[in-house]
Design a protein around this motif. Structure first.
Motif, PDB file in Angstrom:
ATOM      1  N   LEU A  20       0.824  -1.205   0.000  1.00 35.06           N
ATOM      2  CA  LEU A  20       0.000   0.000   0.000  1.00 35.06           C
ATOM      3  C   LEU A  20       0.861   1.258   0.000  1.00 35.06           C
ATOM      4  O   LEU A  20       0.488   2.272  -0.600  1.00 35.06           O
ATOM      5  CB  LEU A  20      -0.930   0.012   1.212  1.00 35.06           C
ATOM      6  CG  LEU A  20      -2.126  -0.945   1.160  1.00 35.06           C
ATOM      7  CD1 LEU A  20      -2.869  -0.931   2.487  1.00 35.06           C
ATOM      8  CD2 LEU A  20      -3.068  -0.591   0.024  1.00 35.06           C
ATOM      9  N   SER A  21       1.999   1.216   0.686  1.00 38.07           N
ATOM     10  CA  SER A  21       2.853   2.403   0.743  1.00 38.07           C
ATOM     11  C   SER A  21       3.379   2.781  -0.636  1.00 38.07           C
ATOM     12  O   SER A  21       3.716   3.938  -0.887  1.00 38.07           O
ATOM     13  CB  SER A  21       4.029   2.160   1.698  1.00 38.07           C
ATOM     14  OG  SER A  21       4.975   1.254   1.151  1.00 38.07           O
ATOM     15  N   ALA A  24      -0.736   3.425  -2.899  1.00 38.44           N
ATOM     16  CA  ALA A  24      -1.821   4.283  -2.412  1.00 38.44           C
ATOM     17  C   ALA A  24      -1.594   5.763  -2.677  1.00 38.44           C
ATOM     18  O   ALA A  24      -2.513   6.461  -3.125  1.00 38.44           O
ATOM     19  CB  ALA A  24      -2.045   4.033  -0.918  1.00 38.44           C
ATOM     20  N   ALA A  45       0.457   7.398   4.071  1.00 36.32           N
ATOM     21  CA  ALA A  45       1.076   6.083   3.947  1.00 36.32           C
ATOM     22  C   ALA A  45       2.477   6.154   4.538  1.00 36.32           C
ATOM     23  O   ALA A  45       3.336   6.859   4.016  1.00 36.32           O
ATOM     24  CB  ALA A  45       1.132   5.650   2.484  1.00 36.32           C
ATOM     25  N   PHE A  50      -1.435   2.734   6.766  1.00 33.98           N
ATOM     26  CA  PHE A  50      -2.076   3.342   5.594  1.00 33.98           C
ATOM     27  C   PHE A  50      -3.399   3.916   6.055  1.00 33.98           C
ATOM     28  O   PHE A  50      -4.178   3.230   6.729  1.00 33.98           O
ATOM     29  CB  PHE A  50      -2.332   2.316   4.490  1.00 33.98           C
ATOM     30  CG  PHE A  50      -3.462   2.708   3.573  1.00 33.98           C
ATOM     31  CD1 PHE A  50      -3.271   3.681   2.611  1.00 33.98           C
ATOM     32  CD2 PHE A  50      -4.723   2.148   3.709  1.00 33.98           C
ATOM     33  CE1 PHE A  50      -4.324   4.078   1.790  1.00 33.98           C
ATOM     34  CE2 PHE A  50      -5.769   2.530   2.899  1.00 33.98           C
ATOM     35  CZ  PHE A  50      -5.566   3.498   1.930  1.00 33.98           C
TER      36      PHE A  50
END
Length: 434
Positions: A20-21, A24, A45, A50
């Motif tokens: 996700l980092s 996102a 993030a 997140f």
């Protein structure tokens, strides 16, 4: 209405947070433009969380699903996997959560100092992407104000807590003399500067720096370090390797560490800067974020209790202000209605021409004073009703009595940064630099 989607070290795996980092933040700019139910979005993030703070104009379930699908696609994850790992907060819980996060109370290391800057940069990114709203601006600005209050009024961050320092504390159980230890730092960002400060607090003197982007000579000159030009050679002459780059792929491979030497590798990157296979190399002890977080210390109860009390007070004030402001559009409409009538009457008297200019001026001053006196009590009552959660009563009364309805409030442009916040940001930067 504000809602928050949050996944952190408490409820999601580091593998998912790592993915996700990467994706996102890139998806943030499309969340608003590609959705009919989102007015604004700020995405945070970091290495252990997140979060998406959303200002929604439609159905919250639709907004959640649209956000999850966008960040999942950008992160090459299954939407259901992300949905199962996020917690959805609404209403006052959003305020409580962000204020606590920004103050370091929800971090792996309670009281860490980096998170407030990460929250601030998330808002700045949203401004650049044009995805903030006046509600999100107010929420994040008050969160910054609260974190400064926690920082100055409690000792929760007195030890300069951070994942960097915790990683070095874990390494210190194997290192007897940091002054004699050869350290290689891979990375030249803000986290690298924090790492140097933590190393020098432990009297580390022999520090090289390597940058995959070629910024090592500049960074080394700024911080009085030695710039390394070849990564493998620099690793070979080091006892401790610390990585903290923003690279989306591993910078250090297992083969870079297979010289047989005993070495501690501290990977502070998310995504990982060191390939997981490095843990299998003989003589290498790998401390990554997941390992470090397991050893996070128990919070100092008194300091955390004081900090949470400050956060609770700030949340109460924020909610009270929001309730008061709920009647502002109706008050503006009432004042406009009354002063339009007053201006028409003053113009009528002037057109009649049966008074001297001095007399007309005195009459106008008297009428304006009278209207101000008459509006004072309704203004006070509007704020009282707002604080009591009865703002709709005031708005309905205006409509019933005068047929006056408030106009929609336009959002403040996201590029506008209040002067007070700019000054506060300068103070924060100066404090960070010191």
């Amino acid at each position: 209405m504000l809602i928050c989607l949050t996944a952190s070290h408490r409820n999601a795996s580091f593998d998912l947070l790592e993915r996700l980092s990467i994706g996102a933040p890139a998806a943030a700019s499309h969340l608003v433009t590609d959705s009919d139910v989102l007015d604004g979005a700020v995405v945070l993030a970091t290495c252990n969380r997140f979060e998406a703070y959303l200002d929604i104009a439609g159905d919250d379930e639709v907004a959640v699903r649209a956000t999850v699908e966008a960040v999942s696609a950008a992160s090459e994850l299954q939407a259901d996997e992300v949905l199962d790992s996020v917690q959805v907060l609404g209403g006052g819980d959003v305020v409580q959560h962000l204020f606590a996060v920004s103050s370091g109370l929800e971090s792996v290391v309670v009281g860490e100092t980096e998170i407030s800057g990460q929250v601030r940069r998330a808002l700045e990114d949203a401004r650049r992407n044009g995805t903030t709203t006046s509600e999100l601006e107010r929420l994040f600005q008050e969160a910054a104000h609260t974190s400064r209050g926690v920082k100055t009024r409690t000792r929760i961050g007195a030890a300069g807590r951070s994942l960097v320092r915790l990683g070095l504390e874990l390494a210190s159980s194997r290192i007897t003399d940091w002054a004699a230890t050869r350290v290689l730092l891979v990375g030249t960002g803000s986290y690298a500067a924090t790492t140097i400060a933590a190393l020098r607090d432990r009297d580390a003197e022999q520090i090289q720096v390597f940058s995959p982007s070629g910024r090592a000579p500049w960074f080394a000159a700024k911080h009085d370090l030695v710039a390394a030009t070849d990564l493998r050679t620099a690793i070979g002459s080091s006892d401790v390797v610390i990585t903290c780059t923003s690279s989306e792929v591993p910078v250090v491979e297992a083969c870079d560490l297979d010289d047989g030497a005993r070495r501690i590798v501290i990977d502070l990157g998310l995504p990982r800067n060191v390939h997981p296979d490095a843990a299998d190399v003989e003589g290498v002890e790998l401390l990554d974020l997941e390992t470090i977080s397991i050893h996070a210390p128990i919070a100092e109860l008194n300091a955390e209790t004081e900090a949470r009390a400050i956060v609770d007070d700030a949340v109460s004030r924020f909610r009270a202000q929001a309730l008061e402001q709920s009647t502002t559009p109706a008050l503006v409409a009432l004042r406009k209605h009354v002063f339009d009538i007053l201006d028409d009457e003053i113009d009528r008297v002037k057109r009649r021409g049966d008074t001297t200019p001095e007399s007309a001026e005195q009459t106008e001053r008297a009428l304006r004073h009278l209207v101000g006196v008459l509006l004072h009590r309704p203004s006070v009552r509007a704020r009282e009703l707002g604080r009591a959660g009865r703002g709709d009563d005031f708005t309905g009364a205006l409509d019933a009595l005068f047929g006056v309805r408030p106009e929609p409030v336009a959002d403040v442009p996201s590029a506008v940064v209040p002067l007070a916040e700019r000054a506060a940001r300068v103070r924060d930067d100066e404090a960070d630099a010191s």
